[in-house]
Design a protein around this motif. Structure first.
Motif, mmCIF file in Angstrom:
data_model
loop_
_atom_site.group_PDB
_atom_site.id
_atom_site.type_symbol
_atom_site.label_atom_id
_atom_site.label_comp_id
_atom_site.label_asym_id
_atom_site.label_seq_id
_atom_site.Cartn_x
_atom_site.Cartn_y
_atom_site.Cartn_z
ATOM 1 N N TRP A 41 0.943 -1.132 0.069
ATOM 2 C CA TRP A 41 0.202 -0.062 0.037
ATOM 3 C C TRP A 41 1.104 1.240 0.050
ATOM 4 C CZ3 TRP A 41 0.231 3.511 4.429
ATOM 5 C CH2 TRP A 41 -0.719 4.305 4.095
ATOM 6 N N PHE A 42 1.980 1.230 0.794
ATOM 7 C CA PHE A 42 2.731 2.545 0.712
ATOM 8 C C PHE A 42 3.504 2.740 -0.312
ATOM 9 C CE2 PHE A 42 6.279 5.029 2.512
ATOM 10 C CZ PHE A 42 5.536 5.996 3.131
ATOM 11 N N ALA A 43 3.741 1.636 -0.912
ATOM 12 C CA ALA A 43 4.662 1.793 -2.240
ATOM 13 C C ALA A 43 3.584 2.244 -3.336
ATOM 14 C CB ALA A 43 5.236 0.412 -2.531
ATOM 15 N N GLU A 44 2.501 1.959 -3.432
ATOM 16 C CA GLU A 44 1.487 2.320 -4.423
ATOM 17 C C GLU A 44 1.355 3.841 -4.066
ATOM 18 O OE1 GLU A 44 -0.209 0.459 -6.992
ATOM 19 O OE2 GLU A 44 1.349 -0.864 -6.730
ATOM 20 N N LEU A 45 1.103 4.234 -2.732
ATOM 21 C CA LEU A 45 0.729 5.591 -2.245
ATOM 22 C C LEU A 45 1.901 6.538 -2.751
ATOM 23 C CD1 LEU A 45 -0.951 7.625 -0.763
ATOM 24 C CD2 LEU A 45 0.423 6.873 1.484
ATOM 25 N N ILE A 46 3.134 6.143 -2.680
ATOM 26 C CA ILE A 46 3.872 6.951 -3.375
ATOM 27 C C ILE A 46 3.859 6.935 -4.808
ATOM 28 C CG2 ILE A 46 6.648 7.303 -3.267
ATOM 29 C CD1 ILE A 46 5.258 7.996 -0.626
ATOM 30 N N LEU A 47 3.873 5.782 -5.404
ATOM 31 C CA LEU A 47 3.895 5.757 -6.820
ATOM 32 C C LEU A 47 2.827 6.665 -7.415
ATOM 33 C CD1 LEU A 47 4.616 4.548 -9.643
ATOM 34 C CD2 LEU A 47 2.881 2.755 -9.177
ATOM 35 N N VAL A 68 -5.910 4.646 -2.457
ATOM 36 C CA VAL A 68 -4.959 3.801 -2.829
ATOM 37 C C VAL A 68 -5.398 2.413 -1.932
ATOM 38 C CG1 VAL A 68 -2.588 2.775 -2.583
ATOM 39 C CG2 VAL A 68 -3.228 5.089 -3.516
ATOM 40 N N LEU A 69 -5.538 2.577 -0.631
ATOM 41 C CA LEU A 69 -6.259 1.485 0.200
ATOM 42 C C LEU A 69 -7.179 0.871 -0.600
ATOM 43 C CD1 LEU A 69 -6.138 -0.095 2.870
ATOM 44 C CD2 LEU A 69 -7.722 1.467 3.614
ATOM 45 N N ARG A 70 -8.306 1.497 -1.111
ATOM 46 C CA ARG A 70 -9.416 0.789 -1.754
ATOM 47 C C ARG A 70 -8.811 0.167 -2.974
ATOM 48 N NH1 ARG A 70 -11.497 5.852 -0.923
ATOM 49 N NH2 ARG A 70 -13.032 6.022 0.762
ATOM 50 N N MET A 71 -7.936 0.589 -3.818
ATOM 51 C CA MET A 71 -7.445 -0.015 -5.121
ATOM 52 C C MET A 71 -6.787 -1.002 -4.703
ATOM 53 S SD MET A 71 -4.864 1.680 -7.800
ATOM 54 C CE MET A 71 -3.477 1.772 -6.734
ATOM 55 N N VAL A 72 -5.772 -1.188 -3.472
ATOM 56 C CA VAL A 72 -5.266 -2.502 -3.107
ATOM 57 C C VAL A 72 -6.236 -3.645 -2.771
ATOM 58 C CG1 VAL A 72 -3.545 -3.635 -1.481
ATOM 59 C CG2 VAL A 72 -3.176 -1.217 -2.616
ATOM 60 N N GLU A 74 -9.216 -3.894 -3.867
ATOM 61 C CA GLU A 74 -9.916 -4.317 -4.947
ATOM 62 C C GLU A 74 -9.215 -5.344 -5.690
ATOM 63 O OE1 GLU A 74 -12.244 -2.673 -9.187
ATOM 64 O OE2 GLU A 74 -11.581 -1.269 -7.328
ATOM 65 N N ASN A 75 -7.616 -4.866 -5.836
ATOM 66 C CA ASN A 75 -6.921 -5.951 -6.623
ATOM 67 C C ASN A 75 -6.854 -7.287 -5.756
ATOM 68 O OD1 ASN A 75 -6.415 -3.863 -8.321
ATOM 69 N ND2 ASN A 75 -4.468 -3.396 -7.437
ATOM 70 N N ARG A 76 -7.073 -7.169 -4.316
ATOM 71 C CA ARG A 76 -7.097 -8.514 -3.643
ATOM 72 C C ARG A 76 -8.185 -8.915 -3.310
ATOM 73 N NH1 ARG A 76 -2.409 -9.703 -0.582
ATOM 74 N NH2 ARG A 76 -0.566 -8.600 -1.424
ATOM 75 N N ARG A 77 -9.354 -8.435 -4.083
ATOM 76 C CA ARG A 77 -10.790 -8.969 -3.909
ATOM 77 C C ARG A 77 -11.208 -9.034 -2.151
ATOM 78 N NH1 ARG A 77 -8.891 -11.565 -8.235
ATOM 79 N NH2 ARG A 77 -10.071 -11.322 -10.135
ATOM 80 N N VAL A 78 -10.835 -7.857 -1.568
ATOM 81 C CA VAL A 78 -11.031 -7.967 -0.143
ATOM 82 C C VAL A 78 -11.989 -6.441 0.165
ATOM 83 C CG1 VAL A 78 -10.160 -7.106 2.104
ATOM 84 C CG2 VAL A 78 -8.961 -8.853 0.658
ATOM 85 N N ALA A 79 -13.062 -6.589 0.913
ATOM 86 C CA ALA A 79 -13.979 -5.589 1.011
ATOM 87 C C ALA A 79 -13.519 -4.674 1.986
ATOM 88 C CB ALA A 79 -15.348 -6.164 1.514
ATOM 89 N N VAL A 80 -13.414 -3.240 1.726
ATOM 90 C CA VAL A 80 -12.919 -2.321 2.546
ATOM 91 C C VAL A 80 -13.882 -1.215 2.683
ATOM 92 C CG1 VAL A 80 -11.238 -0.475 2.788
ATOM 93 C CG2 VAL A 80 -10.618 -2.328 2.125
#
Length: 233
Positions: A41-47, A68-72, A74-80
């Protein structure tokens, strides 16, 4: 140690450099069953903060962190849920300082340096994250990229601090545990001091400058900076 021009102002990154993001791990363990997703998540946040800046856009860092938390997820098919996002933002605003931060900052202040912070996070009302961590009073100023509308490591973010402190970028040294922040600051004319934290290393490739100072201990890094400036005076 090579001779360097003296600097008057030390500019500190905040998240992970001063404040411990590992305290977010329980949230990621609960959501994903794996605390190490924090690092993804943190790496994607910086990206995506850098992508937004390169695209000429801007959105507050907290909003980007939630997105980005929601995106990660969704990629992992986890509900946030919205409550999960709110919890993330609350935890980001309440991270403790690393244990060695206060002694290192105190040593640098006593040596005569001006200390300021420069963070990707937007300004927040009191009590601020640094106030909650008990280290805000050790600084002479606090700056956010929100006032520039660009995320680090854009050159304008470092120049903004120089202008506010009425110094040149060559009078500043950026202290951070993210090598991309150090590289950006050096490209803007600053010196760079790299504090080694877990999951952060120097980028060893040709044509990319190495940090002027580097250590796995912040107090030792402070001593290096003090020694270099004393020798240069």
């Amino acid at each position: 140690m090579p001779k360097r021009n003296p600097v008057s102002t030390l500019v500190f990154d905040v998240n992970e450099t001063l404040l411990d993001i590992a305290t977010l791990e329980p949230l990621f363990q609960r959501l994903f069953g794996n605390a190490n997703v924090l690092r993804e998540w943190f790496a994607e946040l910086i990206l995506y903060s850098q992508t937004i800046t390169l695209s000429g856009l801007y959105t507050p860092f907290g909003d980007l962190a939630g997105g980005v938390l929601r995106m990660v997820a969704e990629n992992r098919r986890v509900a946030v849920s919205e409550d999960d996002v709110a919890e993330l933002k609350s935890l980001i605003g309440s991270m403790p300082a690393h244990p060695e931060v206060k002694p290192a900052l105190t040593r640098l202040r006593e040596a005569g340096f001006k200390l300021v912070t420069l963070t990707n996070s937007a300004p927040s009302p009191s009590p601020t994250p640094l106030e909650k961590a008990g280290i805000a009073s050790l600084f002479d100023g606090h700056f956010s990229v929100a006032d520039v509308g660009k995320f680090k490591p854009h050159r304008a973010t470092y120049q903004f601090v120089a202008d506010k402190m009425d110094v040149g970028t060559s009078d500043m040294c950026m202290v951070a545990c993210h090598i991309w922040d150090i590289i950006g600051a050096q490209a803007a004319g600053c010196q760079g001091a790299f504090i080694v934290r877990p999951h952060n290393s120097v980028l060893n490739i040709p044509e990319v400058p190495k940090p002027d100072f580097s250590s796995a201990e912040l107090v030792d890094l402070a001593d290096q900076i003090i020694s270099a400036n004393f020798s240069a005076s």
